[in-house]
Write a protein that holds these residues in place. Structure first.
Motif, PDB file in Angstrom:
ATOM      1  N   UNK A   1      -4.548  10.712   1.703  1.00 13.67           N
ATOM      2  CA  UNK A   1      -3.617  10.509   2.808  1.00 13.67           C
ATOM      3  C   UNK A   1      -3.689  11.701   3.755  1.00 13.67           C
ATOM      4  N   UNK A   2      -3.730  11.390   5.012  1.00 18.99           N
ATOM      5  CA  UNK A   2      -3.713  12.463   6.004  1.00 18.99           C
ATOM      6  C   UNK A   2      -2.588  12.206   7.005  1.00 18.99           C
ATOM      7  N   UNK A   3      -1.767  13.217   7.175  1.00 20.22           N
ATOM      8  CA  UNK A   3      -0.650  13.144   8.112  1.00 20.22           C
ATOM      9  C   UNK A   3      -0.887  14.132   9.247  1.00 20.22           C
ATOM     10  N   UNK A   4      -0.696  13.644  10.458  1.00 16.46           N
ATOM     11  CA  UNK A   4      -0.783  14.535  11.610  1.00 16.46           C
ATOM     12  C   UNK A   4       0.536  14.491  12.372  1.00 16.46           C
TER      13      UNK A   4
ATOM     14  N   UNK B   1       0.831  -1.202   0.000  1.00 16.81           N
ATOM     15  CA  UNK B   1       0.000   0.000   0.000  1.00 16.81           C
ATOM     16  C   UNK B   1       0.866   1.252   0.000  1.00 16.81           C
ATOM     17  N   UNK B   2       1.992   1.207   0.688  1.00 19.96           N
ATOM     18  CA  UNK B   2       2.799   2.421   0.825  1.00 19.96           C
ATOM     19  C   UNK B   2       4.128   2.356   0.084  1.00 19.96           C
TER      20      UNK B   2
ATOM     21  N   UNK C   1      -2.655   2.486   8.017  1.00 21.04           N
ATOM     22  CA  UNK C   1      -2.222   3.583   8.883  1.00 21.04           C
ATOM     23  C   UNK C   1      -0.759   3.363   9.256  1.00 21.04           C
ATOM     24  N   UNK C   2       0.054   4.364   8.933  1.00 17.18           N
ATOM     25  CA  UNK C   2       1.482   4.296   9.223  1.00 17.18           C
ATOM     26  C   UNK C   2       1.731   4.879  10.607  1.00 17.18           C
ATOM     27  N   UNK C   3       2.265   4.029  11.444  1.00 19.58           N
ATOM     28  CA  UNK C   3       2.526   4.439  12.830  1.00 19.58           C
ATOM     29  C   UNK C   3       4.025   4.569  13.030  1.00 19.58           C
TER      30      UNK C   3
ATOM     31  N   UNK D   1      -2.515   8.314   7.694  1.00 24.91           N
ATOM     32  CA  UNK D   1      -3.604   7.436   7.284  1.00 24.91           C
ATOM     33  C   UNK D   1      -3.734   7.481   5.769  1.00 24.91           C
ATOM     34  N   UNK D   2      -3.875   6.308   5.156  1.00 24.67           N
ATOM     35  CA  UNK D   2      -4.015   6.234   3.693  1.00 24.67           C
ATOM     36  C   UNK D   2      -5.210   5.364   3.341  1.00 24.67           C
ATOM     37  N   UNK D   3      -5.962   5.811   2.351  1.00 22.10           N
ATOM     38  CA  UNK D   3      -7.048   5.001   1.790  1.00 22.10           C
ATOM     39  C   UNK D   3      -7.110   5.300   0.308  1.00 22.10           C
ATOM     40  N   UNK D   4      -7.340   4.298  -0.492  1.00 18.94           N
ATOM     41  CA  UNK D   4      -7.354   4.561  -1.930  1.00 18.94           C
ATOM     42  C   UNK D   4      -7.836   3.390  -2.742  1.00 18.94           C
ATOM     43  N   UNK D   5      -7.750   3.555  -4.036  1.00 12.92           N
ATOM     44  CA  UNK D   5      -8.164   2.500  -4.956  1.00 12.92           C
ATOM     45  C   UNK D   5      -7.251   2.499  -6.174  1.00 12.92           C
TER      46      UNK D   5
END
Lengths: 137, 294
Positions: B41-44, B21-22, B267-269, B286-290
């Motif tokens: 993708x959302x990075x915090x 995925x990544x 989710x990348x931790x 966090x990543x989600x896709x197609x």
């Protein structure tokens, strides 16, 4: 010309084939996920006369019907699988009608033909019949 | 803030076939076929011990396209849309800085150099070489002046990268391992530190438990590991001691694969973050896709 059903088994058929109606099954090496199947089927559909594709992912086999009005070479099958990024390991041809050699080379020794279980019309195994024109039919 | 460039690497280091995925995969792309991929993708990043109490949020929507040139060669292109926002304490109070728009594009060529196909199994090795192009704006400014370089959408530089990926895929599982190095060049007297990245991804088919007839859709459980290292940035001839460092992510995820499309989320931790100086550590990505082939 008498019509007989034939099953041709070969690792790679090196000669072009023609037949009235055939069912081919390819064993494709490397096929291991659903997403990859699409590429193989797409390449095979581009071959003239190919239709009715079905794939068994578990065995890596792709089966399809082929209308014999078009010539289909083993080379084109191998190429189609290779263009999808995979490897053709084995071809099985189930032909109803005439299987004709159109190449000039001798039939290779590894090309083994067996009579079908249900023979429509037969005058004995085809390989025992004398060739009509120096080739085999 | 200084780690934003790594985010760009995460955004763009994506494979397009079924696979990680990544990160990348060596699985083939059908000759003449396109695969389209889009991700959210959302990075915090927060938990800033300093007085600025920085709080970073980056939303990235990379759009990727791959083309199978032939059975061994594939051409990849990724263009991300980015929204970078950072809240921080300033003299008058809490303020927000950032920009939104197209980021830097990446294009690369992957060539399979070794391949072994067996029934229901394939193993491949493929190096790749590419270039990050300065398509993102790198001179954005707000009321407080020009944005810091890491908050810009683009680096302004042409950055080459090379890598190698290994894939072993069976009907039950897939393993991918890859490593890449990106040399960042200078732009406007500033140079981001070079980057190294090593990935490993394991995908296990969870459903169907037993393969039946036909081509069933697969539901994979995914666990990935990503190690990134970045050298210090340089402004002119000066090294920035508060930039660069090492981060190791563990990434659990899920993936649904059928013959036409793939849906996935992960989710990348950040498990280890050894950043130089006083850095803003990431909380998660966090990543989600197609992906879809056509």
């Amino acid at each position: 010309m008498k019509r007989i059903p034939l099953i041709a088994l070969a690792i790679l058929l090196p000669l072009p084939l023609t037949a009235a109606d055939s069912e081919l099954t390819l064993k494709v090496g490397g096929l291991a996920c659903p997403f990859c199947v699409n590429g193989v089927e797409r390449q095979l559909r581009r071959l003239s006369g190919v239709g009715g594709l079905t794939t068994e992912l578990k065995t890596g086999s792709v089966s399809f019907h082929w209308q014999g009005t078009n010539s289909l070479s083993a080379h084109s099958l191998s190429n189609a699988v290779r263009r999808a990024g995979f490897t053709l390991r084995e071809s099985q041809v189930r032909a109803q009608g005439l299987v004709k050699k159109t190449g000039s080379r001798e039939t290779p020794s590894h090309l083994a033909f067996q009579p079908a279980k249900r023979v429509v019309q037969s005058a004995g195994p085809f390989w025992k019949r004398p060739p009509a024109d120096g080739g085999w039919r | 803030m200084r780690k934003l460039l790594l985010i760009a690497g995460v955004v763009c280091g994506t494979g397009l076939q079924a696979g990680p995925i990544t990160s990348s995969t060596a699985l083939p792309v059908n000759t003449g076929q396109f695969i389209f991929r889009s991700q959210f993708q959302m990075t915090r990043a927060g938990n800033d011990p300093g007085p600025a109490d920085r709080d970073l949020r980056v939303i990235a929507v990379p759009t990727a396209l791959v083309y199978g040139v032939n059975e061994r060669t594939a051409l990849f292109g990724v263009l991300p849309w980015l929204d970078k926002r950072m809240e921080l304490n300033t003299g008058p109070g809490r303020s927000t800085r950032g920009d939104a728009g197209l980021g830097d594009a990446r294009a690369w060529l992957r060539q399979t150099i070794w391949q072994e196909d067996r029934p229901g199994e394939t193993r491949r090795v493929a190096p790749f070489i590419g270039l990050k192009l300065p398509t993102g704006r790198s001179d954005a400014a707000d009321s407080q002046g020009r944005l810091p370089r890491p908050l810009q959408l683009g680096s302004g530089s042409w950055d080459p990268f090379v890598g190698l990926v290994f894939t072993r895929q069976t009907l039950d599982w897939e393993f991918d391992a890859s490593a890449s190095y990106q040399h960042n060049t200078r732009a406007d007297a500033f140079r981001f530190g070079d980057m190294f990245r090593a990935d490993a991804s394991f995908q296990k088919r969870l459903w169907p438990r037993e393969l039946n007839a036909g081509v069933p859709a697969f539901f994979y459980g995914v666990l990935e590991s990503t190690l990134t290292w970045q050298d210090e940035n340089r402004a002119g001839r000066l090294r920035d001691p508060n930039s660069g460092g090492l981060t190791w992510y563990l990434t659990p995820g899920i993936q649904y694969v059928n013959r036409r499309w793939i849906a996935e989320a992960a989710i990348q931790l950040p498990t280890v973050q050894r950043l130089n100086g006083s850095g803003l550590e990431k909380d998660f990505i966090f990543s989600a896709g197609f992906r879809i082939n056509f």
